[in-house]
Structure formats: structure tokens, C-alpha cells
Write an enzyme that holds these catalytic residues in place. Structure first.
Site, mmCIF file in Angstrom:
data_model
loop_
_atom_site.group_PDB
_atom_site.id
_atom_site.type_symbol
_atom_site.label_atom_id
_atom_site.label_comp_id
_atom_site.label_asym_id
_atom_site.label_seq_id
_atom_site.Cartn_x
_atom_site.Cartn_y
_atom_site.Cartn_z
ATOM 1 N N PRO A 1 0.825 -1.226 0.000
ATOM 2 C CA PRO A 1 0.000 0.000 0.000
ATOM 3 C C PRO A 1 0.851 1.264 0.000
ATOM 4 O O PRO A 1 2.064 1.202 0.208
ATOM 5 C CB PRO A 1 -0.772 -0.113 1.324
ATOM 6 C CG PRO A 1 0.119 -0.924 2.211
ATOM 7 C CD PRO A 1 0.844 -1.886 1.315
ATOM 8 N N GLU B 1 1.483 -8.745 -11.848
ATOM 9 C CA GLU B 1 0.131 -9.248 -12.115
ATOM 10 C C GLU B 1 -0.693 -8.167 -12.807
ATOM 11 O O GLU B 1 -0.717 -7.029 -12.357
ATOM 12 C CB GLU B 1 -0.517 -9.638 -10.772
ATOM 13 C CG GLU B 1 -1.892 -10.225 -10.903
ATOM 14 C CD GLU B 1 -1.915 -11.365 -11.914
ATOM 15 O OE1 GLU B 1 -1.267 -12.382 -11.671
ATOM 16 O OE2 GLU B 1 -2.592 -11.226 -12.951
ATOM 17 N N GLN C 1 -14.277 4.936 -21.000
ATOM 18 C CA GLN C 1 -15.605 5.155 -20.434
ATOM 19 C C GLN C 1 -15.501 6.281 -19.385
ATOM 20 O O GLN C 1 -14.910 6.091 -18.323
ATOM 21 C CB GLN C 1 -16.068 3.837 -19.788
ATOM 22 C CG GLN C 1 -17.355 3.883 -19.016
ATOM 23 C CD GLN C 1 -18.565 4.024 -19.917
ATOM 24 O OE1 GLN C 1 -18.666 3.421 -20.978
ATOM 25 N NE2 GLN C 1 -19.514 4.862 -19.497
ATOM 26 N N PHE D 1 -11.871 7.221 -11.428
ATOM 27 C CA PHE D 1 -11.443 5.841 -11.188
ATOM 28 C C PHE D 1 -11.154 5.629 -9.712
ATOM 29 O O PHE D 1 -10.789 6.548 -8.986
ATOM 30 C CB PHE D 1 -10.227 5.462 -12.045
ATOM 31 C CG PHE D 1 -8.982 6.289 -11.833
ATOM 32 C CD1 PHE D 1 -8.184 6.125 -10.703
ATOM 33 C CD2 PHE D 1 -8.577 7.218 -12.791
ATOM 34 C CE1 PHE D 1 -7.022 6.856 -10.519
ATOM 35 C CE2 PHE D 1 -7.420 7.974 -12.611
ATOM 36 C CZ PHE D 1 -6.642 7.794 -11.470
ATOM 37 N N CYS E 1 -5.245 0.114 -6.767
ATOM 38 C CA CYS E 1 -3.941 0.174 -7.441
ATOM 39 C C CYS E 1 -3.645 1.409 -8.281
ATOM 40 O O CYS E 1 -2.502 1.875 -8.260
ATOM 41 C CB CYS E 1 -3.750 -1.084 -8.266
ATOM 42 S SG CYS E 1 -3.551 -2.512 -7.181
HETATM 43 N N1 LIG Z 1 -6.067 -6.452 -6.177
HETATM 44 C C1 LIG Z 1 -5.747 -6.573 -7.449
HETATM 45 O O1 LIG Z 1 -6.609 -6.692 -8.322
HETATM 46 C C2 LIG Z 1 -4.324 -6.566 -7.889
HETATM 47 C C3 LIG Z 1 -3.290 -6.414 -6.983
HETATM 48 N N2 LIG Z 1 -1.990 -6.352 -7.426
HETATM 49 C C4 LIG Z 1 -0.901 -6.217 -6.465
HETATM 50 O O2 LIG Z 1 -0.857 -7.402 -5.672
HETATM 51 C C5 LIG Z 1 -0.461 -7.100 -4.330
HETATM 52 C C6 LIG Z 1 -1.516 -7.606 -3.371
HETATM 53 O O3 LIG Z 1 -2.729 -6.923 -3.625
HETATM 54 P P1 LIG Z 1 -4.093 -7.374 -2.937
HETATM 55 O O4 LIG Z 1 -4.242 -8.844 -3.068
HETATM 56 O O5 LIG Z 1 -5.152 -6.492 -3.476
HETATM 57 O O6 LIG Z 1 -3.800 -6.987 -1.416
HETATM 58 P P2 LIG Z 1 -4.618 -7.424 -0.125
HETATM 59 O O7 LIG Z 1 -4.284 -6.408 0.912
HETATM 60 O O8 LIG Z 1 -6.039 -7.683 -0.469
HETATM 61 O O9 LIG Z 1 -3.980 -8.831 0.255
HETATM 62 C C7 LIG Z 1 -2.648 -8.987 0.668
HETATM 63 C C8 LIG Z 1 -2.605 -10.055 1.770
HETATM 64 O O10 LIG Z 1 -1.261 -10.323 2.140
HETATM 65 C C9 LIG Z 1 -1.250 -10.619 3.530
HETATM 66 N N3 LIG Z 1 0.116 -10.536 4.084
HETATM 67 C C10 LIG Z 1 0.849 -9.424 4.368
HETATM 68 N N4 LIG Z 1 2.056 -9.768 4.845
HETATM 69 C C11 LIG Z 1 2.098 -11.121 4.882
HETATM 70 C C12 LIG Z 1 3.089 -12.084 5.255
HETATM 71 N N5 LIG Z 1 4.287 -11.708 5.700
HETATM 72 N N6 LIG Z 1 2.783 -13.372 5.165
HETATM 73 C C13 LIG Z 1 1.578 -13.781 4.708
HETATM 74 N N7 LIG Z 1 0.610 -12.927 4.302
HETATM 75 C C14 LIG Z 1 0.878 -11.619 4.390
HETATM 76 C C15 LIG Z 1 -2.206 -9.585 4.095
HETATM 77 O O11 LIG Z 1 -2.659 -9.995 5.368
HETATM 78 C C16 LIG Z 1 -3.324 -9.618 3.050
HETATM 79 O O12 LIG Z 1 -4.293 -10.593 3.360
HETATM 80 C C17 LIG Z 1 -0.256 -5.576 -4.296
HETATM 81 O O13 LIG Z 1 1.106 -5.308 -4.525
HETATM 82 C C18 LIG Z 1 -1.092 -5.072 -5.463
HETATM 83 O O14 LIG Z 1 -0.605 -3.857 -5.978
HETATM 84 C C19 LIG Z 1 -1.660 -6.492 -8.737
HETATM 85 C C20 LIG Z 1 -2.633 -6.670 -9.675
HETATM 86 C C21 LIG Z 1 -4.044 -6.740 -9.326
HETATM 87 O O1 LIG Z 2 -2.783 -3.408 -10.581
HETATM 88 C C1 LIG Z 2 -3.953 -3.639 -10.375
HETATM 89 O O2 LIG Z 2 -4.445 -3.783 -9.253
HETATM 90 C C2 LIG Z 2 -4.932 -3.734 -11.497
HETATM 91 O O3 LIG Z 2 -5.534 -2.415 -11.650
HETATM 92 C C3 LIG Z 2 -6.561 -2.345 -12.623
HETATM 93 O O4 LIG Z 2 -7.620 -3.237 -12.299
HETATM 94 P P1 LIG Z 2 -8.788 -2.849 -11.262
HETATM 95 O O5 LIG Z 2 -8.349 -1.713 -10.403
HETATM 96 O O6 LIG Z 2 -9.204 -4.106 -10.611
HETATM 97 O O7 LIG Z 2 -10.032 -2.381 -12.121
HETATM 98 P P2 LIG Z 2 -10.225 -1.604 -13.516
HETATM 99 O O8 LIG Z 2 -11.193 -2.365 -14.319
HETATM 100 O O9 LIG Z 2 -8.960 -1.242 -14.152
HETATM 101 O O10 LIG Z 2 -10.970 -0.274 -13.031
HETATM 102 C C4 LIG Z 2 -10.322 0.680 -12.220
HETATM 103 C C5 LIG Z 2 -11.223 1.891 -12.049
HETATM 104 O O11 LIG Z 2 -11.331 2.624 -13.275
HETATM 105 C C6 LIG Z 2 -12.699 2.851 -13.588
HETATM 106 N N1 LIG Z 2 -12.831 2.879 -15.061
HETATM 107 C C7 LIG Z 2 -12.349 1.860 -15.815
HETATM 108 C C8 LIG Z 2 -12.437 1.899 -17.188
HETATM 109 C C9 LIG Z 2 -13.035 3.022 -17.813
HETATM 110 O O12 LIG Z 2 -13.140 3.128 -19.061
HETATM 111 N N2 LIG Z 2 -13.502 4.032 -17.024
HETATM 112 C C10 LIG Z 2 -13.408 3.980 -15.657
HETATM 113 O O13 LIG Z 2 -13.834 4.937 -14.975
HETATM 114 C C11 LIG Z 2 -13.424 1.688 -12.934
HETATM 115 O O14 LIG Z 2 -14.782 1.987 -12.733
HETATM 116 C C12 LIG Z 2 -12.648 1.550 -11.635
HETATM 117 O O15 LIG Z 2 -13.096 2.485 -10.691
HETATM 118 C C13 LIG Z 2 -5.984 -2.774 -13.990
HETATM 119 O O16 LIG Z 2 -7.038 -2.796 -14.947
HETATM 120 C C14 LIG Z 2 -5.346 -4.157 -13.894
HETATM 121 O O17 LIG Z 2 -4.724 -4.495 -15.152
HETATM 122 C C15 LIG Z 2 -4.277 -4.147 -12.805
HETATM 123 O O18 LIG Z 2 -3.702 -5.419 -12.665
#
Ligand SMILES: NC(=O)C1=CN([C@@H]2O[C@H](COP(=O)(O)OP(=O)(O)OC[C@H]3O[C@@H](n4cnc5c(N)ncnc54)[C@H](O)[C@@H]3O)[C@@H](O)[C@H]2O)C=CC1
Ligand SMILES: O=C(O)[C@H]1O[C@H](OP(=O)(O)OP(=O)(O)OC[C@H]2O[C@@H](n3ccc(=O)[nH]c3=O)[C@H](O)[C@@H]2O)[C@H](O)[C@@H](O)[C@@H]1O
Length: 430
Positions: free
Chosen positions: A42, A111, A217, A222, A226
Site C-alpha cells: 500500500p 500481475e 468510459q 477511477f 492500485c
Molecule cells: N487487487 C488486485 O486486483 C491486484 C493487486 N496487485 C498487487 O498485488 C499485491 C496484493 O494486492 P491485494 O491482493 O489487493 O492486497 P490485499 O491487501 O487484499 O492482500 C494482501 C494479503 O497479504 C497478507 N500478508 C501481508 N504480509 C504477509 C506475510 N508476511 N505473510 C503472509 N501474508 C501476508 C495480508 O494480510 C493480506 O491478506 C499488491 O502489490 C497489489 O498492488 C496487482 C494486480 C491486481
Molecule cells: O494493478 C492492479 O491492481 C490492477 O488495476 C486495474 O484493475 P482494477 O483496479 O481491478 O479495475 P479496472 O477495471 O482497471 O478499473 C479501475 C477503475 O477505473 C474505472 N474505469 C475503468 C475503465 C473506464 O473506461 N472508465 C473507468 O472509470 C473503474 O470503474 C474503476 O473504478 C488494472 O485494470 C489491472 O490491469 C491491474 O492489474
């Protein structure tokens, strides 16, 4: 991640066959050949880089655990989104705790999945990116991770780069995506002031194959865990590299998003005769986008905060976000000056018709499909008059709503037949 359509099926198929859950970290680390670090990164809330830099304490915690518990060589995979050169810090920790016969290779494998479509994105990603060292050992480690993905992804879709390119590409991809939204949102303001329609503009622009139609859109802004975090991180890195112009360029993507959220919130107040004090307003949707219960950085928080600060009372409905989550977000010390006031002014509903009954206005903050098929005649009958709808996601049939009798405002389109305002720029005087 709070919600993921399709995940249950995957877990049911694989659990106790090739997928095992355990809290015995020591054994898990000892037995693994590849270890993915996927913990949260974070924005820092304290110390140097507060509010901008990525907080790597959880990643560092993992590196230390791996260093402590490993008894043979490991490939450590950075799956979390991290600043450029984070792999160097991980390697530093691992090497400082060196044990004979134990070798570490660090790979960056960011990811790209989005929430709500995570399983789909996992099965059919546009690309898989693997970054590693350009040494024979580094290349061998990359091949091992590649082999895992090759079980379901064609090798041509697996891109291999050096570690720093891979780390930076993740930040860059999110920055580009968010930049498109901020670009179209900036034009939505121009549309409202001129009579152009942002959806038509987005379509015309997006049909250029060099630009493409996705992520154009216009919206209330947004959200999500992330985009903001990663761009702030990129800005922080650029400042640290003494590249202030580059930092300012990307900062503007965030600033435009803040402007859009504030602009939409102010519009609601202006249209409701410049005062929402003691008016009851219904908020439909609180998640940062549909198909998730995640509220991190959701624009709904800005909208609700602005209205609450102006003395409004809110009825909130979201099909997936838990009431405790909504209340927790709105009473958070960074959001609410008086949590007690918020608790009195906010009611959370489990039915959209109950949420809108007796309110002066409906504000759509999330594009949930179910909002498009509500019975708006019935809703209109149950509301205070004049009844307003503010569609922050451009999902409703605005002309149809106007025929019913609603006063409708949306993003990026000047709608006629509104009582007192013609564009977001004109403030009605009472
Ligand atoms: N949420 C998403 O859609 C995406 C997230 N990412 C990246 O992935 C990473 C994780 O994101 P989220 O899953 O959303 O975070 P999250 O906060 O939902 O989950 C992370 C988890 O890791 C756990 N954790 C922390 N330290 C730990 C340790 N030492 N051992 C075991 N567990 C531990 C936390 O308790 C938490 O449950 C971030 O760097 C984020 O930027 C990348 C692409 C998409
Ligand atoms: O690093 C990450 O966590 C991820 O962040 C985004 O994924 P996410 O945040 O789950 O969702 P998006 O679909 O990208 O939407 C993000 C925000 O933009 C808004 N959005 C999206 C598209 C659009 O055209 N207009 C718009 O306002 C959505 O409503 C939402 O609030 C990226 O799309 C992923 O590729 C990336 O892995």
C-alpha cells in the site's frame, strides 16, 4: 482480493490435489522451489514518502521469512506491484542472511488481472511478463517460471525482459490505463460545457486502431486499490530520480481524477438548489466498480463525504459491499470530522427500492447491472419532487427517465429539460 467470480470453481477442482492451504509457513517455504511474494504494497502512511511511496514492509517481511527458513535454493518471484529496483532490496536481505549451499534468484512477474474478472484474466491474459537477470542462472530461473505458465499459456504470450523493465512495466501499464480515464474525464467537462457527448467522442476517438476503444468510459472517477497507489509511487520514484517534469506529468493523472470526483459531487449540490442540508439523498453503488465488494479508493467515498459535509442525509445501497465496510469507510478518521454525525446521517439498505423511497435524489456511483433494470416509474412515485438522478456511470436511459419526470444529470453530456441548470458551469441562484 475481496471477490472473484469463478474462483470457487477453481478451488473446488484443485483443492488437496495440487492446491493446498496451510498456515505452516516454515514447511511451505522449506518445500518450495518457487515462492511467490503476493502481499500488499500500500501507499505509505508514515515517515519518508508518506502518502506517495509504496510501503514495502510486508514484502521485506516475506524476504526475511524466506531467508530465515530456507534450507535449499529458491526462486523468489515478485508478484506484488513494487517500485523499480525492489528486487535489489529483496536480494540484499536474502544475501545478507546467506547460508552455505542456498542460492536465490529473484524474478519479477507482475500481475495484470483486474478485480471482478480475475479468473478470466488468469486464464487468458494479454501477456505474462517475467523479468530476471541476464545471467545463465537468471535465464534458467526465468525458464522454470515460464514452464509453470506454459501449462495454459502459449509461449509467444510470455514476455521476458530484464528485472527493472518488468517492474517498471507494471507501474507503466497502470499509469497508462488511468491516464486514458483521466483524459476522457477531462474531455467530459468540455462536453458538458459545449453540447458534445463524451460517449460519441470516445467512440469516434476509439475507432482509430492506434488508440483503440477500451478504457475510454467517462465516469465519476477511477477508484480501486492500485491506480492511485501505483501512480503516486511512480511520481515518487521520478522525484527521487530528479525528474520533476516526469513526476508532474503523471501527478496530473491523479489530480484530474480528484477534479472529476469533486466536480461531480459539486454538481449534485448545485442542482439541488445549492443546498443539500437535511435533504435525504440515495447513493446506489459504493464499490469502486461492479462485480466486486472492494471499496478501496472508491469515488463513492468522495461523493458521500462531500454531501455529508454539506449536511445531507444518505441512504446507501450496494449489492455486495457489507454495511460495516461502508460505515467504516465513511467514519474513517481521514474522512469524517465527526464519526458520530456520520453514523446519524447515514442509513444502509439491503433493497434499492427501500433506499430511494422518500429521497430527493439518486446518485449512481457504481455501474452495477441491476441498476439498469430497476422499475424507475415505481421509484419516481416514491421520491420527493422534483426528483433528481445523477448518473455518475452513464448506465441509465436518460431520455426515458426524463419522460417519467426525473431531472437527470450525467457525465459528459448536457441533458435538456432540467429545471434550473443547463450545464455544470451554471449555478442557480435562489
Ligand atoms: N487487487 C488486485 O486486483 C491486484 C493487486 N496487485 C498487487 O498485488 C499485491 C496484493 O494486492 P491485494 O491482493 O489487493 O492486497 P490485499 O491487501 O487484499 O492482500 C494482501 C494479503 O497479504 C497478507 N500478508 C501481508 N504480509 C504477509 C506475510 N508476511 N505473510 C503472509 N501474508 C501476508 C495480508 O494480510 C493480506 O491478506 C499488491 O502489490 C497489489 O498492488 C496487482 C494486480 C491486481
Ligand atoms: O494493478 C492492479 O491492481 C490492477 O488495476 C486495474 O484493475 P482494477 O483496479 O481491478 O479495475 P479496472 O477495471 O482497471 O478499473 C479501475 C477503475 O477505473 C474505472 N474505469 C475503468 C475503465 C473506464 O473506461 N472508465 C473507468 O472509470 C473503474 O470503474 C474503476 O473504478 C488494472 O485494470 C489491472 O490491469 C491491474 O492489474
Amino acid at each position: 482480493m475481496l471477490s472473484m467470480p469463478g474462483l470457487d470453481e477453481v478451488v473446488k477442482q484443485c483443492r488437496n490435489k495440487n492446491l493446498f492451504f496451510s498456515t505452516d509457513i516454515e514447511t511451505a517455504i522449506r518445500e518450495a522451489e518457487l515462492i511467490f511474494i503476493s502481499v500488499n504494497t500500500p501507499t505509505k502512511t508514515y515517515g519518508n514518502g508518506r502518502g506517495r511511496a509504496a510501503d514495502l514492509k510486508y514484502v521485506e517481511g516475506c524476504a526475511r521469512m524466506i531467508a530465515d527458513m530456507s534450507q535449499n535454493s529458491k526462486i523468489v518471484v515478485e508478484k506484488s506491484t513494487v517500485p523499480v529496483r525492489a528486487a535489489e532490496s529483496i536480494m540484499h536481505i536474502l544475501k545478507a542472511n546467506h547460508k552455505p549451499g542456498v542460492r536465490y534468484d529473484i524474478l519479477s512477474n507482475p500481475e495484470f488481472l483486474a478485480e471482478g474478472t480475475a479468473v478470466e484474466d488468469l486464464f487468458q491474459p494479454d501477456r505474462v511478463l517475467i523479468g530476471g537477470e541476464e545471467t545463465p542462472e537468471g535465464k534458467a530461473a526465468i525458464e522454470k517460471l515460464c514452464w509453470v505458465y506454459e501449462h495454459w499459456i502459449p509461449k509467444k504470450n510470455i514476455l521476458m525482459t530484464n528485472t527493472w523493465s518488468s517492474e517498471l512495466s507494471k507501474l507503466a501499464a497502470n499509469a497508462f490505463l488511468a491516464q486514458r480515464i483521466s483524459s476522457i474525464n477531462s474531455l467530459s467537462a468540455v462536453c458538458e460545457a459545449t453540447g458534445a457527448d463524451v460517449s460519441e467522442v470516445a467512440r469516434a476517438v476509439g475507432l482509430d486502431s492506434r488508440i483503440g476503444p477500451k478504457f475510454l468510459q467517462a465516469s465519476v472517477g477511477f477508484g480501486g486499490s492500485c491506480f492511485q497507489k501505483d501512480i503516486l509511487n511512480l511520481v515518487y520514484i521520478c522525484e527521487g530520480l530528479n525528474l520533476p517534469e516526469v513526476a508532474a506529468y503523471w501527478q496530473q493523472v491523479i489530480d484530474m481524477n480528484e477534479y472529476q470526483k469533486t466536480r461531480f459531487s459539486q454538481k449534485i449540490i448545485e442542482c439541488l438548489f445549492n443546498t443539500v442540508t437535511d435533504k435525504r439523498i440515495s447513493i446506489l453503488g459504493f464499490a469502486f466498480k461492479k462485480n466486486t465488494g472492494d471499496t478501496r479508493e472508491t469515488p463513492a467515498i468522495t461523493v458521500c463525504k462531500t454531501l455529508l459535509d454539506e449536511g445531507a442525509q444518505l441512504n446507501i445501497y450496494d449489492p455486495k459491499v457489507e454495511p460495516e465496510q461502508i460505515m467504516g469507510d465513511l467514519t474513517h478518521p481521514k474522512i469524517a470530522e465527526s464519526p458520530e454525525h456520520v453514523k446519524k446521517a447515514v442509513q444502509i439498505f439491503s433493497d434499492p427500492y427501500d433506499a430511494v423511497r422518500g429521497t430527493h435524489a439518486i446518485v449512481i456511483c457504481t455501474e452495477w447491472d441491476e441498476f439498469t433494470s430497476l422499475n424507475y416509474e415505481r421509484i419516481y412515485q416514491s421520491m420527493m419532487k422534483p426528483a433528481y438522478i445523477f448518473d455518475g456511470r452513464k448506465i441509465l436511459q436518460h431520455e426515458r427517465l426524463q419522460q417519467i419526470g426525473f431531472h437527470v444529470q450525467t457525465i459528459g453530456k448536457k441533458l435538456n429539460r432540467n429545471l434550473l441548470t443547463r450545464s455544470w458551469g451554471s449555478i442557480p441562484q435562489l
